[in-house]
Every structure is written in C-alpha cells, then in structure tokens.
Write a protein that holds these residues in place. Sequence first.
Motif, PDB file in Angstrom:
ATOM      1  N   MET A 264      -1.539   8.086  -8.861  1.00 38.27           N
ATOM      2  CA  MET A 264      -2.874   8.651  -9.054  1.00 38.27           C
ATOM      3  C   MET A 264      -2.999  10.016  -8.383  1.00 38.27           C
ATOM      4  SD  MET A 264      -5.100   5.159  -8.594  1.00 38.27           S
ATOM      5  CE  MET A 264      -4.192   4.751  -7.099  1.00 38.27           C
TER       6      MET A 264
ATOM      7  N   ASP B  80       1.219   4.915 -14.011  1.00 35.82           N
ATOM      8  CA  ASP B  80      -0.221   5.098 -14.202  1.00 35.82           C
ATOM      9  C   ASP B  80      -0.486   5.392 -15.674  1.00 35.82           C
ATOM     10  OD1 ASP B  80      -2.930   5.495 -13.857  1.00 35.82           O
ATOM     11  OD2 ASP B  80      -2.710   7.566 -13.170  1.00 35.82           O
TER      12      ASP B  80
ATOM     13  N   TRP C 264       0.796  -1.239   0.000  1.00 35.52           N
ATOM     14  CA  TRP C 264       0.000   0.000   0.000  1.00 35.52           C
ATOM     15  C   TRP C 264       0.827   1.288   0.000  1.00 35.52           C
ATOM     16  CZ3 TRP C 264      -2.093  -4.459   2.095  1.00 35.52           C
ATOM     17  CH2 TRP C 264      -3.343  -4.824   1.581  1.00 35.52           C
TER      18      TRP C 264
ATOM     19  N   ASP D 239       2.578   7.700  -4.981  1.00 34.40           N
ATOM     20  CA  ASP D 239       1.244   7.376  -5.496  1.00 34.40           C
ATOM     21  C   ASP D 239       1.021   8.081  -6.834  1.00 34.40           C
ATOM     22  OD1 ASP D 239      -1.516   7.210  -6.043  1.00 34.40           O
ATOM     23  OD2 ASP D 239      -2.029   7.138  -3.924  1.00 34.40           O
TER      24      ASP D 239
ATOM     25  N   ALA E 154      -3.717   6.260   1.097  1.00 30.41           N
ATOM     26  CA  ALA E 154      -5.001   5.627   0.777  1.00 30.41           C
ATOM     27  C   ALA E 154      -6.216   6.474   1.138  1.00 30.41           C
ATOM     28  CB  ALA E 154      -5.100   4.267   1.472  1.00 30.41           C
TER      29      ALA E 154
ATOM     30  N   GLU F 138     -10.302  -2.091  -6.724  1.00 26.57           N
ATOM     31  CA  GLU F 138      -9.480  -0.883  -6.704  1.00 26.57           C
ATOM     32  C   GLU F 138      -9.828   0.096  -5.597  1.00 26.57           C
ATOM     33  OE1 GLU F 138      -9.803   1.079 -10.425  1.00 26.57           O
ATOM     34  OE2 GLU F 138     -11.974   1.303 -10.344  1.00 26.57           O
TER      35      GLU F 138
ATOM     36  N   TRP G 161      -4.361  -0.637  -5.041  1.00 25.52           N
ATOM     37  CA  TRP G 161      -4.064  -0.053  -6.352  1.00 25.52           C
ATOM     38  C   TRP G 161      -4.208  -1.110  -7.440  1.00 25.52           C
ATOM     39  CZ3 TRP G 161       1.182   0.370  -9.022  1.00 25.52           C
ATOM     40  CH2 TRP G 161       1.094   1.211 -10.138  1.00 25.52           C
ATOM     41  N   SER G 162      -4.976  -0.775  -8.471  1.00 25.68           N
ATOM     42  CA  SER G 162      -5.236  -1.735  -9.553  1.00 25.68           C
ATOM     43  C   SER G 162      -3.967  -2.099 -10.312  1.00 25.68           C
ATOM     44  CB  SER G 162      -6.287  -1.177 -10.517  1.00 25.68           C
ATOM     45  OG  SER G 162      -5.835   0.046 -11.090  1.00 25.68           O
TER      46      SER G 162
ATOM     47  N   PHE H  85       3.571   1.215  -4.612  1.00 30.92           N
ATOM     48  CA  PHE H  85       3.052   1.409  -5.973  1.00 30.92           C
ATOM     49  C   PHE H  85       4.028   0.857  -7.010  1.00 30.92           C
ATOM     50  CE2 PHE H  85       0.824   4.360  -3.313  1.00 30.92           C
ATOM     51  CZ  PHE H  85      -0.487   4.205  -3.728  1.00 30.92           C
TER      52      PHE H  85
END
Length: 426
Positions: free
Chosen positions: A214, A246, A17, A212, A179, A54, A58-59, A20
């Motif tokens: 995203m 991403d 988590w 992260d 998160a 998701e 994370w997908s 990434f």
Amino acid sequence: MNGKYSAEVTRAIDMIWKSFDPEEMKRGYALLERAAERGDADALCYLARCHMGEEYVWSGGGFETDEDKSSALLKESILKGSASGVLCALRNENLTPSVECDMPFGSLKEAYEEILRQARDGDAFCLYMAANVLFWGDYLVIEGEAEADKYADVDEYYAFAYPLAAELYEKSFEAGLSAGFGNYRTIYESELGDIDSDRFESYFELLADGKDPMICNDYGKYLEDEYEDCAEEAFGYYKRAFEMGDAQSAYNVAVCYARGYGVEEDLDEAFRYYKIAAEAGHPRAQFAVGNFHFSGRGNVTRDYAEAFRWLCRAYDNLDEEDRWEPAAELVVLYQDGLGTAQDDEMAFRLLSEIEDRVDDVWEPLDAMVLNALGVAYAFGRGTEEDIEKGIAYFDRAIEYGSEAAARNKARFKRSVFGLGGWKRIN
C-alpha cells in the motif's frame, strides 16, 4: 504483569505486521494462538488486533473482522497483565471502567511507561504504540487533567506532541514497521512536526522500497502528483505494489496504460488491470470496466449487459459525489432498454441526479444524456410532459452532433406563428 515481549510474540508480530505475505501472516497467527494457550497476555492482545479490521492489520492477510471476539481477547489480555492490551483498548474505546478497575496495573500511566521502556529498547511495535499515544491525544487521558490544562487549544497540543510522535514513528520505520506512516504523513502535512520535505521523502521511499504494497502504491501516486518527470518511476511503484499482492493497485497500473503515463499506451492492458481491480472491489475500476463495455474500447466489444452489471456495481460502491459518472451511462441503458429491462422511471431518477452536471459529461456521452433528457421531458417518459423543456434539451444535443436528437425533435412542430408552443406530430 508482562515486561518484554516473549520470543514467540516478537516473531509473530514480525510475521503479521512486517511480512505482507498472507501465508506468513497465517503462520504468525498460529504462533500467537499457541502462545495465548500458554497464558501469554501479549499474544492475546495481538490476536485481538488481528480481528479489528484494516485499520489494525493488512486486509490482505484475510483475518475476519470480529468486534466481539477482539473485545473478549483484549479484555483477557488486560486482566492477564498486557500493557499493550491496555493501550490498544484505550485507543479503540474497549477500556471500560469495569475493565480498568480489574486490570493489574496501578494506572494507565504505569501501562504506558511499560510500553515506553520497550520502545527505548528498540521494539518496533512499542515505538509505534508510544507514537500513537501522542498522535491521537491519548497522552492527555493517561497523564490526566493537570497535563491537559497546559494546552489552550488543540494546535498547542499538536505542536508539543507531533515532533515527539514523529521521532518515534521514524524509529519504528527504521525497525521495519510501516504501520504508522499514515499518521506520520498527517504530521508532515500539518507542518507542526518539524519534518522537512527531504526527511519525509526519505522515510516514504524507505518504506515504499520495503514490503508494504500500500505504501509502495502511495509512493507512486506521490511521485505522480509532486513531480513532472517521474512518470516511469511512478508506474514502476504501481506495478510493484500490484505484484506484491495489492490487487487494488491494479487500478493505477490500468490508468497509466490508458493514459500512456510512464508506459506505452495500451488500452487492452488497461482493461486487463481495470478488471483485476474491479473484481477486487475498486469502485472506479468497476466504472472503467463498465465504460469499456458500454463504449467498445480497444479490443473489448460493446456488451450492454456487461456494461450494465459493472456500472451498477460502480454506482452502488462510489461515494455520492462520484456516482454521476456511472449514472450518466446507466441513463442511456435504462431509457433504451439496453442490457436491461427498459425503465423510464429509473432512467428519469438517474437523470434527476445528473441534470445539473451535464456540462461535466464527456463526449460523446454528453449528447446522449442531453437527448435522454429531451426524450424524458418531451415525451413525458418517467416524468410529467414538458415539450418546451424537452425541445431545449434536443437543441443542446443537436449542437453536440446528436442525430438521435434531431430525429426526436422532428417529431414535434411549432404551431402557426409560434403561438401555443410545440406539439407532437407523430
């Protein structure tokens, strides 16, 4: 019952988590599996989270969403004494009465207090879970009716819960866990969490500069939307998010190249990034790729078969209110048999969807769509013939400079003195 997380679970949480990194996440998953085999209840809970989709992981990690597997793992974690498993099951409605009856905790509150103890010790994920209990209102379920009766309406509850949740989320951010940022942003935008813009932006930037992708991408969009002089900085965050893994961030990179926003305009680079995002499933990127092939933009040659393929994917994947854009180009392809079999019925079905939005269509497609409407009605292609209505659409298309509409209109004439309306002459 478990207290503090084991060293294996703590390390695995960081790997899954916080990193990434797909390979690092897989190694973290394997670590959880080994701990679970030794009977670690919390390891079972976090294995379950890996298969919840998701919203929970994370997908990009590549974990398969499997509701049955996650439910079974969660139940086992609860029966073995995982407080984390209890709160997770409560949140995703897996805490059935039968499971609650069999759990070794005396109450939900006892499980919650165990998580609070770990949160006070600085555990990032427990801080996040404790914040979620407040944010989502699970706190009222845990505390019972007496606590729920204190709040006359939901805004009164939020006024109590949001500031407490915000502080817990912030501590989790400082501990490297991103998160909870979506919920934190909701608190900020509600104006019920006592978060000023400087405080919000400082945490946003902190996480955007972390791992992260995203949030990195979202921060670029925030800069673009909120500040007029941050184009280069926004583009930099979009590009960094893409480079961090991403693929969908490639869409924003492409838009910047297409507009010359924060970077020199370059349609070929725009197309390259649109294609990456489209292949990753981004529906607006799929439309853009279709549009490039439909129009022949930059160094992309006009290719109606490729346009048709991508426009169909975009139409299928976009929300209903946005489908009119690929539909407008698909109309032309279906009616003229370009890149696909000619199909008047399909063309008119799509025309019916966009007829009220013709004024929103961009040049030169607006003239094409108006002409297509004229063809459908004047010649009765895909619908009942209505020459008068068709001529009206031809006239509008001609105003936009459509030579095709002028040629089509020339195939009709008015009867003498305008009596009896229009008639086809060839």
